[in-house]
Design a protein around this motif. Structure first.
Motif, PDB file in Angstrom:
ATOM      1  N   LEU A   1      -1.779  -1.956  -9.751  1.00 54.15           N
ATOM      2  CA  LEU A   1      -1.623  -0.775  -8.587  1.00 54.15           C
ATOM      3  C   LEU A   1      -0.157  -1.311  -7.911  1.00 54.15           C
ATOM      4  O   LEU A   1      -0.004  -2.448  -7.874  1.00 54.15           O
TER       5      LEU A   1
ATOM      6  N   TYR B   1      -2.501   1.384  -1.977  1.00 57.48           N
ATOM      7  CA  TYR B   1      -2.798   2.327  -3.100  1.00 57.48           C
ATOM      8  C   TYR B   1      -4.054   2.222  -3.700  1.00 57.48           C
ATOM      9  O   TYR B   1      -4.412   1.061  -3.892  1.00 57.48           O
TER      10      TYR B   1
ATOM     11  N   GLU C   1      -6.838   4.359  -6.871  1.00 61.18           N
ATOM     12  CA  GLU C   1      -7.120   5.463  -7.563  1.00 61.18           C
ATOM     13  C   GLU C   1      -7.774   6.689  -6.835  1.00 61.18           C
ATOM     14  O   GLU C   1      -8.537   6.424  -5.933  1.00 61.18           O
TER      15      GLU C   1
ATOM     16  N   TYR D   1      -5.646   7.505 -15.410  1.00 61.16           N
ATOM     17  CA  TYR D   1      -5.895   6.024 -15.040  1.00 61.16           C
ATOM     18  C   TYR D   1      -6.406   5.513 -16.457  1.00 61.16           C
ATOM     19  O   TYR D   1      -6.224   4.441 -16.733  1.00 61.16           O
TER      20      TYR D   1
ATOM     21  N   HIS E   1      -2.263   4.530 -15.363  1.00 64.33           N
ATOM     22  CA  HIS E   1      -1.706   4.815 -14.093  1.00 64.33           C
ATOM     23  C   HIS E   1      -1.553   6.138 -13.934  1.00 64.33           C
ATOM     24  O   HIS E   1      -2.071   6.990 -14.903  1.00 64.33           O
TER      25      HIS E   1
ATOM     26  N   TRP F   1      -1.639   7.836  -6.979  1.00 64.26           N
ATOM     27  CA  TRP F   1      -2.400   7.116  -6.259  1.00 64.26           C
ATOM     28  C   TRP F   1      -2.549   7.709  -5.053  1.00 64.26           C
ATOM     29  O   TRP F   1      -1.481   8.151  -4.396  1.00 64.26           O
TER      30      TRP F   1
ATOM     31  N   GLY G   1       2.856   8.092  -7.519  1.00 66.43           N
ATOM     32  CA  GLY G   1       2.789   7.410  -8.440  1.00 66.43           C
ATOM     33  C   GLY G   1       3.505   7.910  -9.800  1.00 66.43           C
ATOM     34  O   GLY G   1       4.418   8.316  -9.548  1.00 66.43           O
TER      35      GLY G   1
ATOM     36  N   SER H   1       6.488   2.348  -6.937  1.00 67.78           N
ATOM     37  CA  SER H   1       6.279   2.978  -8.130  1.00 67.78           C
ATOM     38  C   SER H   1       6.994   2.683  -9.123  1.00 67.78           C
ATOM     39  O   SER H   1       6.868   2.244 -10.284  1.00 67.78           O
TER      40      SER H   1
END
Length: 166
Positions: A2, A10, A12, A54, A59, A62, A77, A112
């Protein structure tokens, strides 16, 4: 994996975030440069798409919250996007209207960008931005992306050939 930044956390996305994300992505101001604001069902698909990213990429976009209070800020993200038949890594961001113009999008996009460069080894980062969306263009420029005057799906492409400047 992250991003990290001074004012933001940040994490998920999960279906527990549906109310906040549906509010964000359904907001006419936030989605002014999209074909239309998203419905609650669209927001559910958005979350599921990111959960798939993810798992498959490590990635996606987020959820952003304020470190101090935990308040929901938006999302940001890295996602794969097709540009001229080639998959590009795109940085994307949405911030609630009440928290816009406070540097959160730039902070999140820069974190990011750094993750893309330092952890993923990305040599190129793209942002697909509507030609009239100056605030989003300024964010991209602040993190080192340079605008190209060509369109993808009616939106300008901003690119940084080697995302190595901080």
């Amino acid at each position: 994996m992250l991003p990290e930044s001074a004012r933001l956390r940040y994490r998920e996305m999960s279906l527990d975030d549906l109310d906040e994300l549906a509010g964000l992505l359904g907001d006419r101001e936030v989605m002014a440069y999209y074909p239309a604001p998203m419905t609650r069902q669209d927001a559910t698909r958005w979350i599921e798409w990111n959960q798939g990213l993810y798992r498959s990429r490590g990635h996606g976009l987020w959820v952003l919250t304020l470190r101090e209070s935990g308040e929901f800020v938006g999302d940001c993200g890295l996602t794969p996007q097709m540009v001229d038949g080639v998959e590009e890594l795109e940085v994307g961001y949405h911030v609630r209207p009440a928290l816009q113009r406070q540097g959160y999008a730039t902070e999140a996009a820069a974190a990011s960008r750094d993750l893309a460069r330092d952890e993923l080894g990305a040599r190129r980062l793209t942002a697909i931005i509507h030609p009239d969306n100056r605030p989003s263009q300024r964010v991209a420029e602040k993190i080192g992306l340079r605008r190209r005057h060509r369109a993808v799906r009616g939106q300008l492409v901003s690119r940084c050939v080697a995302p190595d400047s901080r």
